[in-house]
Design a protein around this motif. Sequence first.
Motif, PDB file in Angstrom:
ATOM      1  N   GLY A 121      39.152  30.563  43.507  1.00 49.17           N
ATOM      2  CA  GLY A 121      39.927  29.774  44.448  1.00 49.17           C
ATOM      3  C   GLY A 121      41.053  30.518  45.117  1.00 49.17           C
ATOM      4  O   GLY A 121      41.568  30.057  46.138  1.00 49.17           O
ATOM      5  N   HIS A 122      41.472  31.665  44.591  1.00 50.53           N
ATOM      6  CA  HIS A 122      42.651  32.364  45.091  1.00 50.53           C
ATOM      7  C   HIS A 122      42.246  33.503  46.032  1.00 50.53           C
ATOM      8  O   HIS A 122      41.431  34.359  45.682  1.00 50.53           O
ATOM      9  N   ALA A 123      42.856  33.513  47.219  1.00 47.44           N
ATOM     10  CA  ALA A 123      42.511  34.496  48.239  1.00 47.44           C
ATOM     11  C   ALA A 123      42.876  35.904  47.777  1.00 47.44           C
ATOM     12  O   ALA A 123      43.835  36.107  47.018  1.00 47.44           O
ATOM     13  N   LEU A 124      42.100  36.864  48.246  1.00 43.55           N
ATOM     14  CA  LEU A 124      42.433  38.273  48.104  1.00 43.55           C
ATOM     15  C   LEU A 124      42.085  38.950  49.425  1.00 43.55           C
ATOM     16  O   LEU A 124      41.309  38.402  50.220  1.00 43.55           O
ATOM     17  N   PRO A 125      42.677  40.105  49.725  1.00 43.22           N
ATOM     18  CA  PRO A 125      42.290  40.795  50.955  1.00 43.22           C
ATOM     19  C   PRO A 125      40.785  40.990  50.966  1.00 43.22           C
ATOM     20  O   PRO A 125      40.204  41.432  49.968  1.00 43.22           O
ATOM     21  N   PRO A 126      40.090  40.624  52.058  1.00 38.69           N
ATOM     22  CA  PRO A 126      38.622  40.641  52.065  1.00 38.69           C
ATOM     23  C   PRO A 126      38.046  41.994  51.622  1.00 38.69           C
ATOM     24  O   PRO A 126      38.494  43.050  52.063  1.00 38.69           O
ATOM     25  N   VAL A 127      37.075  41.922  50.731  1.00 40.66           N
ATOM     26  CA  VAL A 127      36.405  43.111  50.205  1.00 40.66           C
ATOM     27  C   VAL A 127      34.951  43.067  50.671  1.00 40.66           C
ATOM     28  O   VAL A 127      34.227  42.114  50.352  1.00 40.66           O
ATOM     29  N   PRO A 128      34.480  44.062  51.427  1.00 39.84           N
ATOM     30  CA  PRO A 128      33.056  44.067  51.816  1.00 39.84           C
ATOM     31  C   PRO A 128      32.165  44.044  50.577  1.00 39.84           C
ATOM     32  O   PRO A 128      32.357  44.836  49.651  1.00 39.84           O
ATOM     33  N   MET A 129      31.212  43.145  50.553  1.00 48.07           N
ATOM     34  CA  MET A 129      30.335  43.045  49.389  1.00 48.07           C
ATOM     35  C   MET A 129      29.604  44.359  49.138  1.00 48.07           C
ATOM     36  O   MET A 129      29.367  44.729  47.984  1.00 48.07           O
ATOM     37  N   ASP A 130      29.267  45.063  50.186  1.00 45.30           N
ATOM     38  CA  ASP A 130      28.521  46.318  50.025  1.00 45.30           C
ATOM     39  C   ASP A 130      29.330  47.400  49.318  1.00 45.30           C
ATOM     40  O   ASP A 130      28.753  48.366  48.799  1.00 45.30           O
ATOM     41  N   THR A 131      30.671  47.264  49.298  1.00 41.32           N
ATOM     42  CA  THR A 131      31.494  48.279  48.643  1.00 41.32           C
ATOM     43  C   THR A 131      31.746  47.983  47.171  1.00 41.32           C
ATOM     44  O   THR A 131      32.321  48.814  46.461  1.00 41.32           O
ATOM     45  N   LEU A 132      31.344  46.803  46.696  1.00 41.71           N
ATOM     46  CA  LEU A 132      31.486  46.482  45.281  1.00 41.71           C
ATOM     47  C   LEU A 132      30.473  47.285  44.468  1.00 41.71           C
ATOM     48  O   LEU A 132      29.444  47.710  44.992  1.00 41.71           O
ATOM     49  N   PRO A 133      30.727  47.529  43.185  1.00 42.43           N
ATOM     50  CA  PRO A 133      29.740  48.239  42.364  1.00 42.43           C
ATOM     51  C   PRO A 133      28.370  47.560  42.444  1.00 42.43           C
ATOM     52  O   PRO A 133      28.252  46.349  42.209  1.00 42.43           O
ATOM     53  N   ASP A 134      27.358  48.323  42.828  1.00 39.68           N
ATOM     54  CA  ASP A 134      25.981  47.831  42.988  1.00 39.68           C
ATOM     55  C   ASP A 134      25.846  46.757  44.070  1.00 39.68           C
ATOM     56  O   ASP A 134      24.805  46.105  44.168  1.00 39.68           O
ATOM     57  N   GLY A 135      26.895  46.567  44.884  1.00 41.69           N
ATOM     58  CA  GLY A 135      26.815  45.604  45.970  1.00 41.69           C
ATOM     59  C   GLY A 135      26.793  44.156  45.533  1.00 41.69           C
ATOM     60  O   GLY A 135      26.380  43.273  46.301  1.00 41.69           O
ATOM     61  N   ILE A 136      27.272  43.902  44.321  1.00 38.29           N
ATOM     62  CA  ILE A 136      27.258  42.516  43.798  1.00 38.29           C
ATOM     63  C   ILE A 136      28.619  42.169  43.197  1.00 38.29           C
ATOM     64  O   ILE A 136      29.431  43.055  42.908  1.00 38.29           O
ATOM     65  N   TRP A 137      28.867  40.862  43.011  1.00 41.52           N
ATOM     66  CA  TRP A 137      30.010  40.408  42.227  1.00 41.52           C
ATOM     67  C   TRP A 137      29.469  39.735  40.975  1.00 41.52           C
ATOM     68  O   TRP A 137      28.710  38.773  41.058  1.00 41.52           O
ATOM     69  N   ARG A 138      29.865  40.251  39.830  1.00 37.68           N
ATOM     70  CA  ARG A 138      29.395  39.709  38.552  1.00 37.68           C
ATOM     71  C   ARG A 138      30.320  38.570  38.136  1.00 37.68           C
ATOM     72  O   ARG A 138      31.530  38.754  38.013  1.00 37.68           O
ATOM     73  N   MET A 139      29.737  37.407  37.914  1.00 38.11           N
ATOM     74  CA  MET A 139      30.542  36.230  37.565  1.00 38.11           C
ATOM     75  C   MET A 139      29.917  35.486  36.385  1.00 38.11           C
ATOM     76  O   MET A 139      28.713  35.259  36.325  1.00 38.11           O
ATOM     77  N   GLY A 140      30.759  35.146  35.431  1.00 42.59           N
ATOM     78  CA  GLY A 140      30.323  34.398  34.262  1.00 42.59           C
ATOM     79  C   GLY A 140      30.481  32.913  34.477  1.00 42.59           C
ATOM     80  O   GLY A 140      30.976  32.454  35.505  1.00 42.59           O
ATOM     81  N   PRO A 141      30.048  32.105  33.501  1.00 45.80           N
ATOM     82  CA  PRO A 141      30.247  30.664  33.574  1.00 45.80           C
ATOM     83  C   PRO A 141      31.708  30.313  33.843  1.00 45.80           C
ATOM     84  O   PRO A 141      32.615  30.924  33.291  1.00 45.80           O
ATOM     85  N   ALA A 142      31.913  29.347  34.723  1.00 41.47           N
ATOM     86  CA  ALA A 142      33.219  28.809  35.133  1.00 41.47           C
ATOM     87  C   ALA A 142      33.877  29.597  36.248  1.00 41.47           C
ATOM     88  O   ALA A 142      34.875  29.146  36.814  1.00 41.47           O
ATOM     89  N   GLN A 143      33.343  30.766  36.613  1.00 39.48           N
ATOM     90  CA  GLN A 143      33.950  31.534  37.685  1.00 39.48           C
ATOM     91  C   GLN A 143      33.420  31.076  39.043  1.00 39.48           C
ATOM     92  O   GLN A 143      32.300  30.585  39.163  1.00 39.48           O
ATOM     93  N   ARG A 144      34.263  31.241  40.067  1.00 38.69           N
ATOM     94  CA  ARG A 144      33.882  30.864  41.433  1.00 38.69           C
ATOM     95  C   ARG A 144      34.269  31.987  42.382  1.00 38.69           C
ATOM     96  O   ARG A 144      35.241  32.710  42.130  1.00 38.69           O
ATOM     97  N   ILE A 145      33.518  32.101  43.459  1.00 38.29           N
ATOM     98  CA  ILE A 145      33.898  33.020  44.528  1.00 38.29           C
ATOM     99  C   ILE A 145      33.700  32.346  45.873  1.00 38.29           C
ATOM    100  O   ILE A 145      32.837  31.478  46.031  1.00 38.29           O
ATOM    101  N   ASP A 146      34.539  32.731  46.840  1.00 34.15           N
ATOM    102  CA  ASP A 146      34.332  32.375  48.238  1.00 34.15           C
ATOM    103  C   ASP A 146      33.874  33.639  48.951  1.00 34.15           C
ATOM    104  O   ASP A 146      34.504  34.696  48.814  1.00 34.15           O
ATOM    105  N   VAL A 147      32.789  33.525  49.692  1.00 35.96           N
ATOM    106  CA  VAL A 147      32.211  34.651  50.416  1.00 35.96           C
ATOM    107  C   VAL A 147      32.109  34.281  51.886  1.00 35.96           C
ATOM    108  O   VAL A 147      31.654  33.186  52.230  1.00 35.96           O
ATOM    109  N   GLN A 148      32.562  35.184  52.749  1.00 39.95           N
ATOM    110  CA  GLN A 148      32.350  35.013  54.183  1.00 39.95           C
ATOM    111  C   GLN A 148      31.109  35.793  54.595  1.00 39.95           C
ATOM    112  O   GLN A 148      30.973  36.979  54.271  1.00 39.95           O
TER     113      GLN A 148
END
Length: 486
Positions: free
Chosen positions: A254-281
């Motif tokens: 729920g909390h904003a962060l400076p936009p991070v290109p998904m392609d620059t994340l490790p392996d191009g993914i965001w790893r999220m466990g149960p209860a986590q949320r992400i907003d993606v543009q």
Amino acid sequence: MTAGAAISRRALLAAGAAVGIGGTLMPARTGLARVPAAFEPTQRLTLSAGETELRLLGPDRPATRIYAYDGDQFRLVRVPRGTRLEARFENGLSEASTVHFHGIRMPNEYDGVPTLTQPVVQPGGSFTYRIPFDDPGTFFFHPHCDETGQAGRGLVGVLLVEDPRDPAFDTEHVLCLKDWRLDDRGGFLPMSEPDGAAKAGTFGATRTVNGRVHLDLTAPAGGDVRLRILNVDSTRVMDIGVEGAEAWLIAIDGHALPPVPMDTLPDGIWRMGPAQRIDVQVRMPMEGGPVTIGDYRASDVFTFATIAAAGRVRRPRRGGPLALPPPKLPLPDLKAAEFHSFTLQQATDAAVKDTGLPPEDPLAKALIDSLCVGGATYWSIAQQSWPTGEARHLPPPLARMEAGKSYRIEIKNETRYPHPVHLHGHAFAVLGSSKGRLPKHFADTVLTQPGEAVEIAFVAAPGDWVFHCHILEHMETGMMGWFRVV
């Protein structure tokens, strides 16, 4: 909390104990925090827990009796930032329950944790929560008693706190990812198996997004799409990736962060466990094929949504992504912060301390409701396990803290399995990890990998706050403790 394998027995006990129970349970916590007297609701609603039918196996297959709020799978509540909500919870289930508004900074007595912050709400009973929504973002709400059983059966709602300062997206989609433990007739299998609870968790074989196997979505070509993606599963860790368009990670929990290109994340993914949320543009291409969103964690990729172009945006945007306004949260003083380290461990007789609260503590004689304890102990935090089985006395707090003071917490995972660790009542700063994989951001839940140490920091808020793994079987078999902040 409760192990899912014993739900039928507990449901029967709860139903028998609750004959004739009604009325409203008002705050009667035995802990320390108190709601500000000046709280004036600006909005009211009722959340009624009960059963409804959903065809999770497909439109031509048998229906499943799920749990839901107000008969609506993933009940959606939208409120503007600054809302003061009075929410009356009515328990229409055959077993006890509560409501926890996950990720919200709130008065401690409305945190929804049985015994520690409120009485459990028996069948036919009710409880009124008074919650301030000062932080915009993507949140959710769920029970905190028999969570493996109740959330496993679908008792989860989505909470969107909207900010008028947000940029205007052309389209928004809310995507709730959840597995279901179903047999081929649509009935529920046991929610927890000992072999799963003692390892990575008991997985469901029916994977869904918003209760369906796949979603076909639309957005205008050249348009900007806001995806609010929630992992509301009980167990599964997911690797979220986007293909076919530019995409940016713009908020975590729920909390904003400076936009991070998904392609620059490790392996191009965001790893999220149960209860986590992400907003993606996602910026839709002007020409070309559809955009796909999937979980890439297994070799058999689960592509849960496809976005196809429907028309064209009137004025395509140029340049970079649409950044959300930065969060306005208490900032910890890292130089003055007090340091604590907590190790996540498998529980053994030698590793788990058998300790209790001192006799003079107000909670020393408080017993956790028998419906809200698990059946076996497999996990611990700092050699201390949450009560299970016949043990119902509250353990002592993992730490005693001072309200308004800054704290740095190291979370060390010495197990073979990942653990998404959640701290109630706070938005903490994630400072980094020993594996160097995490950007600095605010969150309420952080995934710790096997052999990893993650450091967080926060300004302590008054109350008794639980700190636990959000793989629900891990929480319910020992991996939960609490902080006392005075």
